[in-house]
Design a protein around this motif. Structure first.
Motif, PDB file in Angstrom:
ATOM      1  N   UNK A 184       0.819  -1.209   0.000  1.00  0.00           N
ATOM      2  CA  UNK A 184       0.000   0.000   0.000  1.00  0.00           C
ATOM      3  C   UNK A 184       0.855   1.261   0.000  1.00  0.00           C
ATOM      4  N   UNK A 185       1.957   1.241   0.742  1.00  0.00           N
ATOM      5  CA  UNK A 185       2.841   2.403   0.764  1.00  0.00           C
ATOM      6  C   UNK A 185       3.431   2.650  -0.623  1.00  0.00           C
ATOM      7  N   UNK A 186       3.822   1.578  -1.293  1.00  0.00           N
ATOM      8  CA  UNK A 186       4.357   1.720  -2.648  1.00  0.00           C
ATOM      9  C   UNK A 186       3.290   2.262  -3.601  1.00  0.00           C
ATOM     10  N   UNK A 187       2.063   1.757  -3.463  1.00  0.00           N
ATOM     11  CA  UNK A 187       0.983   2.212  -4.333  1.00  0.00           C
ATOM     12  C   UNK A 187       0.674   3.695  -4.081  1.00  0.00           C
ATOM     13  N   UNK A 188       0.727   4.125  -2.837  1.00  0.00           N
ATOM     14  CA  UNK A 188       0.528   5.546  -2.505  1.00  0.00           C
ATOM     15  C   UNK A 188       1.526   6.416  -3.273  1.00  0.00           C
ATOM     16  N   UNK A 189       2.797   6.024  -3.198  1.00  0.00           N
ATOM     17  CA  UNK A 189       3.848   6.807  -3.845  1.00  0.00           C
ATOM     18  C   UNK A 189       3.658   6.827  -5.357  1.00  0.00           C
ATOM     19  N   UNK A 190       3.264   5.689  -5.913  1.00  0.00           N
ATOM     20  CA  UNK A 190       3.022   5.633  -7.356  1.00  0.00           C
ATOM     21  C   UNK A 190       1.849   6.523  -7.737  1.00  0.00           C
ATOM     22  N   UNK A 191       0.782   6.481  -6.922  1.00  0.00           N
ATOM     23  CA  UNK A 191      -0.400   7.302  -7.208  1.00  0.00           C
ATOM     24  C   UNK A 191      -0.043   8.785  -7.200  1.00  0.00           C
ATOM     25  N   UNK A 192       0.745   9.192  -6.225  1.00  0.00           N
ATOM     26  CA  UNK A 192       1.166  10.594  -6.161  1.00  0.00           C
ATOM     27  C   UNK A 192       2.068  10.936  -7.342  1.00  0.00           C
ATOM     28  N   UNK A 193       2.981  10.034  -7.678  1.00  0.00           N
ATOM     29  CA  UNK A 193       3.932  10.278  -8.764  1.00  0.00           C
ATOM     30  C   UNK A 193       3.216  10.434 -10.101  1.00  0.00           C
ATOM     31  N   UNK A 194       2.153   9.659 -10.319  1.00  0.00           N
ATOM     32  CA  UNK A 194       1.389   9.779 -11.565  1.00  0.00           C
ATOM     33  C   UNK A 194       0.890  11.210 -11.747  1.00  0.00           C
ATOM     34  N   UNK A 195       0.590  11.867 -10.637  1.00  0.00           N
ATOM     35  CA  UNK A 195       0.094  13.239 -10.689  1.00  0.00           C
ATOM     36  C   UNK A 195       1.205  14.265 -10.424  1.00  0.00           C
ATOM     37  N   UNK A 196       2.457  13.805 -10.554  1.00  0.00           N
ATOM     38  CA  UNK A 196       3.584  14.719 -10.448  1.00  0.00           C
ATOM     39  C   UNK A 196       3.894  15.181  -9.050  1.00  0.00           C
ATOM     40  N   UNK A 197       3.525  14.374  -8.050  1.00  0.00           N
ATOM     41  CA  UNK A 197       3.751  14.753  -6.662  1.00  0.00           C
ATOM     42  C   UNK A 197       4.675  13.773  -5.948  1.00  0.00           C
ATOM     43  N   UNK A 198       5.313  14.256  -4.879  1.00  0.00           N
ATOM     44  CA  UNK A 198       5.974  13.386  -3.933  1.00  0.00           C
ATOM     45  C   UNK A 198       5.036  13.162  -2.762  1.00  0.00           C
ATOM     46  N   UNK A 199       5.438  12.292  -1.838  1.00  0.00           N
ATOM     47  CA  UNK A 199       4.626  12.022  -0.649  1.00  0.00           C
ATOM     48  C   UNK A 199       5.468  12.239   0.592  1.00  0.00           C
ATOM     49  N   UNK A 200       4.927  12.998   1.529  1.00  0.00           N
ATOM     50  CA  UNK A 200       5.592  13.217   2.816  1.00  0.00           C
ATOM     51  C   UNK A 200       4.664  12.744   3.922  1.00  0.00           C
ATOM     52  N   UNK A 201       5.204  11.966   4.858  1.00  0.00           N
ATOM     53  CA  UNK A 201       4.453  11.580   6.051  1.00  0.00           C
ATOM     54  C   UNK A 201       4.855  12.518   7.178  1.00  0.00           C
ATOM     55  N   UNK A 202       3.867  13.161   7.760  1.00  0.00           N
ATOM     56  CA  UNK A 202       4.108  14.203   8.749  1.00  0.00           C
ATOM     57  C   UNK A 202       3.548  13.760  10.103  1.00  0.00           C
ATOM     58  N   UNK A 203       4.420  13.699  11.108  1.00  0.00           N
ATOM     59  CA  UNK A 203       4.010  13.291  12.457  1.00  0.00           C
ATOM     60  C   UNK A 203       3.902  14.524  13.349  1.00  0.00           C
TER      61      UNK A 203
END
Length: 268
Positions: A184-203
């Motif tokens: 799921x984490x990999x799919x999240x990153x791919x989904x964001x990348x398709x739309x030209x985005x990176x992913x940041x997890x913020x705590x």
């Protein structure tokens, strides 16, 4: 995200461009077909080796997969598959991995303008699985039938999530990744990348106001040279401040980390 080397990287790039020509309306069907073919290649070692053997003529490789899958998958998927097996691969396992990756991209494209929601939903499911040991064990139990696991996913997501989310969560059960949450984490990153985005997890210790989220996203986008999708995790152990994980980078400005540093200095 999935990374390839050498010939596999070149092949995956060409196939990704080819997938870009698939209509959004048929992207979900193509994604499901690609997932199914990838699973077949992983299960059938002799087929996988033949389909990636550079000593076998490309016509023979494409002819075999056409014979096996023709009429069983969408014609668009078959075009992608024959294109894939006609190319060179660094490792024979890369073919199945690339087809799954293409399937993920297809599932993302099927969500259309709901890309942001898709990333949020995948993250929410991953967090739920992480925090619920009973659910995590049910989804990872090798003795439990795949149909039962898929039914469990459908019962949890039906009417509450995008069809693309449900499709990707079911695919995460395939075992191609070490754990469901890793998939799921990999799919999240791919989904964001398709739309030209990176992913940041913020705590953070408490929810961030929208204005603060906007400032953080703007700052990260400036630093990394692309828009950044924020996954916010409220974690009381943070105490105060903020911790950001983006790719291999960690930006830790939490009170808890400063306290830990102080303890180490005192102990030293």
């Amino acid at each position: 995200m999935v990374s390839f080397r050498g010939a596999s990287a070149e092949a995956a790039a060409v196939l990704t461009d080819q997938l870009g020509g698939v209509a959004e309306s048929s992207a979900a069907t193509v994604a499901q077909d690609l997932f199914s073919v990838a699973q077949s290649l992983r299960a059938e070692g002799s087929l996988r080796r033949f389909a990636t053997d550079p000593s076998v003529a490309a016509e023979a490789r494409t002819g075999l997969v056409t014979q096996l899958f023709g009429g069983k998958i969408d014609p668009t998927t078959l075009e992608l598959l024959t294109s894939a097996v006609s190319r060179r691969w660094t490792r024979n396992r890369d073919l199945a991995d690339a087809l799954e990756h293409l399937g993920v991209i297809g599932a993302v494209r099927s969500a259309g303008s709901e890309g942001e929601r898709l990333v949020d939903e995948l993250f929410a499911v991953r967090q739920t699985v992480n925090e619920n040991s009973e659910l995590r064990n049910a989804l990872s139990d090798p003795a439990r039938a795949e149909a039962d696991k898929s039914a469990l996913v459908d019962s949890l997501l039906s009417g509450r999530a995008l069809p693309a989310t449900a499709l990707l969560v079911r695919q995460a059960l395939s075992g191609s990744y070490r754990t469901v949450t890793a998939a799921l984490e990999n799919y999240e990153k791919t989904a964001a990348d398709v739309h030209g985005e990176g992913v940041a997890t913020v705590y953070v210790a408490r929810p961030l106001a929208e204005r603060d989220q906007g400032r953080l996203a703007t700052g990260l986008a400036r630093q990394y040279g692309r828009p950044v999708h924020l996954n916010i995790v409220v974690d009381p152990t943070v105490i105060g401040g903020i911790r950001v994980e983006i790719g291999d980078d960690v930006i830790d400005g939490t009170v808890s980390s400063r306290l830990d540093d102080a303890r180490r200095k005192i102990a030293g």
